[in-house]
Design a protein around this motif. Structure first.
Motif, PDB file in Angstrom:
ATOM      1  N   GLU A 164      12.293  27.426 -92.789  1.00 50.77           N
ATOM      2  CA  GLU A 164      13.070  26.259 -93.205  1.00 50.77           C
ATOM      3  C   GLU A 164      13.476  26.369 -94.674  1.00 50.77           C
ATOM      4  O   GLU A 164      14.587  25.988 -95.052  1.00 50.77           O
ATOM      5  CB  GLU A 164      12.245  24.984 -92.977  1.00 50.77           C
ATOM      6  N   THR A 165      12.576  26.890 -95.507  1.00 51.10           N
ATOM      7  CA  THR A 165      12.914  27.083 -96.925  1.00 51.10           C
ATOM      8  C   THR A 165      14.070  28.058 -97.081  1.00 51.10           C
ATOM      9  O   THR A 165      14.986  27.843 -97.887  1.00 51.10           O
ATOM     10  CB  THR A 165      11.688  27.587 -97.710  1.00 51.10           C
ATOM     11  N   LYS A 167      16.391  28.600 -94.942  1.00 50.50           N
ATOM     12  CA  LYS A 167      17.610  27.887 -94.527  1.00 50.50           C
ATOM     13  C   LYS A 167      18.146  27.029 -95.675  1.00 50.50           C
ATOM     14  O   LYS A 167      19.345  27.036 -95.982  1.00 50.50           O
ATOM     15  CB  LYS A 167      17.310  26.994 -93.323  1.00 50.50           C
ATOM     16  N   LYS A 168      17.257  26.270 -96.317  1.00 54.80           N
ATOM     17  CA  LYS A 168      17.676  25.398 -97.423  1.00 54.80           C
ATOM     18  C   LYS A 168      18.293  26.211 -98.566  1.00 54.80           C
ATOM     19  O   LYS A 168      19.293  25.808 -99.161  1.00 54.80           O
ATOM     20  CB  LYS A 168      16.473  24.608 -97.952  1.00 54.80           C
ATOM     21  N   GLN A 171      21.775  27.368 -97.454  1.00 56.07           N
ATOM     22  CA  GLN A 171      22.701  26.234 -97.422  1.00 56.07           C
ATOM     23  C   GLN A 171      23.130  25.843 -98.831  1.00 56.07           C
ATOM     24  O   GLN A 171      24.304  25.551 -99.083  1.00 56.07           O
ATOM     25  CB  GLN A 171      22.030  25.051 -96.725  1.00 56.07           C
ATOM     26  N   THR A 172      22.171  25.854 -99.758  1.00 57.23           N
ATOM     27  CA  THR A 172      22.492  25.539-101.153  1.00 57.23           C
ATOM     28  C   THR A 172      23.388  26.617-101.756  1.00 57.23           C
ATOM     29  O   THR A 172      24.344  26.307-102.492  1.00 57.23           O
ATOM     30  CB  THR A 172      21.198  25.399-101.980  1.00 57.23           C
ATOM     31  N   VAL A 296      13.589  26.590-105.865  1.00 54.01           N
ATOM     32  CA  VAL A 296      12.829  25.707-104.975  1.00 54.01           C
ATOM     33  C   VAL A 296      11.532  25.336-105.677  1.00 54.01           C
ATOM     34  O   VAL A 296      10.834  26.213-106.202  1.00 54.01           O
ATOM     35  CB  VAL A 296      12.492  26.405-103.636  1.00 54.01           C
ATOM     36  N   MET A 344      14.870  21.473-103.220  1.00 51.63           N
ATOM     37  CA  MET A 344      15.845  22.364-103.837  1.00 51.63           C
ATOM     38  C   MET A 344      16.255  21.793-105.193  1.00 51.63           C
ATOM     39  O   MET A 344      16.451  20.586-105.336  1.00 51.63           O
ATOM     40  CB  MET A 344      17.079  22.506-102.958  1.00 51.63           C
TER      41      MET A 344
END
Length: 369
Positions: A164-165, A167-168, A171-172, A296, A344
């Protein structure tokens, strides 16, 4: 009349003196001869008062850290010590400096020393297994945090969801660059973290990779997550691609710093977005300078809280239900699992997340800006 008042005063003084002497005599009777220790009823009263005082935990937690060379892990160590002081726990902390053999020896020593619980962040997900088997054989509960240990010999697992990290982070990154050539510089694959992070990143980028708007042109994983290794990898990528790079994804801030050094050598720092993880102060400074796009942040105090409350519960034989949010299947075992929240950080929210919260001062972050 005046003489009567004087007589009354004298009588009162004498009475007080007599009572004082009697009190001293009674105290002497309550003390054992030749000592200052109370005996009889006084001793019983003192014992009852002592029993009413709160008992100390008397729990010793052996903390085997993968490293404190990186700011993220140093922050965890500081938060653990602070939380241990609050809970009345004793810590025996050791640092393996990312050396697998050193960590195995350190855990063996913690077992021999008779700690009540072992808390470990593995240097290597597989190599850690014999040491944890030894701990379990000695009847010592094991809590694993930060990185996965590929063994059923653990009682509680505390982890960030690195898929998930990833992915974030991707996306950022797409906010800064949605097309072009992508360089990926990953961490040491001796743990599961780099594989999970890359999985998350690629799941976000895959549609663009499939339609050709983005291309993964360079991918390398760095031993021990070293910044120098990342700088060399980035230099090689720039040479091979003739500086035709549009986005750099790094698995942590140390390697992001190394990649940015290589970009600076070509006059590209600030023009090619670079993402990292861990919210090191140097990374935060690069963000406000415009050299790094994002990072992060982990909740270090929250991590310490769940780590040590789990250790405390295991030492007392108490259930972990209130701490576990799910179970993770590891080597056929269902391990109760707690999660570490992340946020983030970009230039848009850095003040709110890092300054308003009290983590850093504005002066620290804007030191070079």
């Amino acid at each position: 009349m005046k003489q009567s008042k004087i007589r009354v005063s004298i009588i009162c003084m004498c009475a007080a003196l007599i009572l004082g002497v009697c009190g001293c005599s009674q105290k002497a009777q309550n003390e054992a001869p030749g000592t200052n220790e109370p005996s009889g009823a006084a001793a019983q009263q003192e014992q009852e008062e002592q029993e009413a005082l709160p008992e100390e935990e008397g729990i010793t937690v052996g903390v085997a850290q993968c490293t404190t060379q990186e700011e993220r892990w140093r922050n965890d160590a500081n938060a653990l010590q602070k939380k241990a002081d609050e809970l009345g726990l004793s810590l025996q902390m050791v640092d393996a400096a990312n050396d697998t053999a050193t960590q195995a020896t350190q855990i063996e020593n913690l077992v021999s020393s008779g700690v009540d619980v072992i808390l470990v962040s593995p240097t290597d997900s597989d190599a850690i297994t014999p040491a944890l088997a030894q701990a379990k054989a000695a009847g010592i509960p094991v809590v694993v945090w930060g990185r996965q240990a590929n063994t059923a010999d653990q009682d509680f697992f505390i982890i960030n969801d690195f898929v998930e990290t990833g992915k974030k982070m991707a996306q950022t990154a797409l906010e800064a660059c949605s097309a072009g050539n992508v360089v990926l510089i990953g961490g040491d694959k001796s743990s599961t973290v780099p594989t999970e992070m890359t999985e998350g990143m690629m799941s976000v980028l895959q549609p663009r990779l499939d339609d050709g708007s983005m291309k993964l042109v360079f991918e390398q994983y760095i031993t021990n997550w070293m910044p120098d290794g990342a700088m060399s990898a980035m230099e090689n990528a720039l040479t091979q691609l003739g500086n035709d790079v549009d986005l750099v994804l790094c698995h942590n801030d140390g390697m992001a710093g190394g990649a940015i050094q290589a970009l600076e050598g070509q006059g590209l720092a600030g023009t090619v977005p670079v993402v990292g993880m861990d919210a090191e102060i140097a990374a935060l400074q690069r963000i406000v300078e415009g050299k790094q796009y994002s990072t992060v942040i982990f909740d270090h105090e929250g991590t310490a809280d769940i780590c040590l409350r789990a250790a405390q519960a295991l030492a007392k034989g108490e259930p972990l239900d209130s701490l576990a949010v799910k179970k993770t299947t590891i080597e056929g075992a269902e391990i109760p699992t707690g999660e570490i929240p992340t946020i983030m950080i970009t230039n848009e929210n850095i003040m709110e997340v890092c300054v308003d919260s009290g983590i850093h001062t504005k002066e620290e972050i804007y030191l070079n800006a």
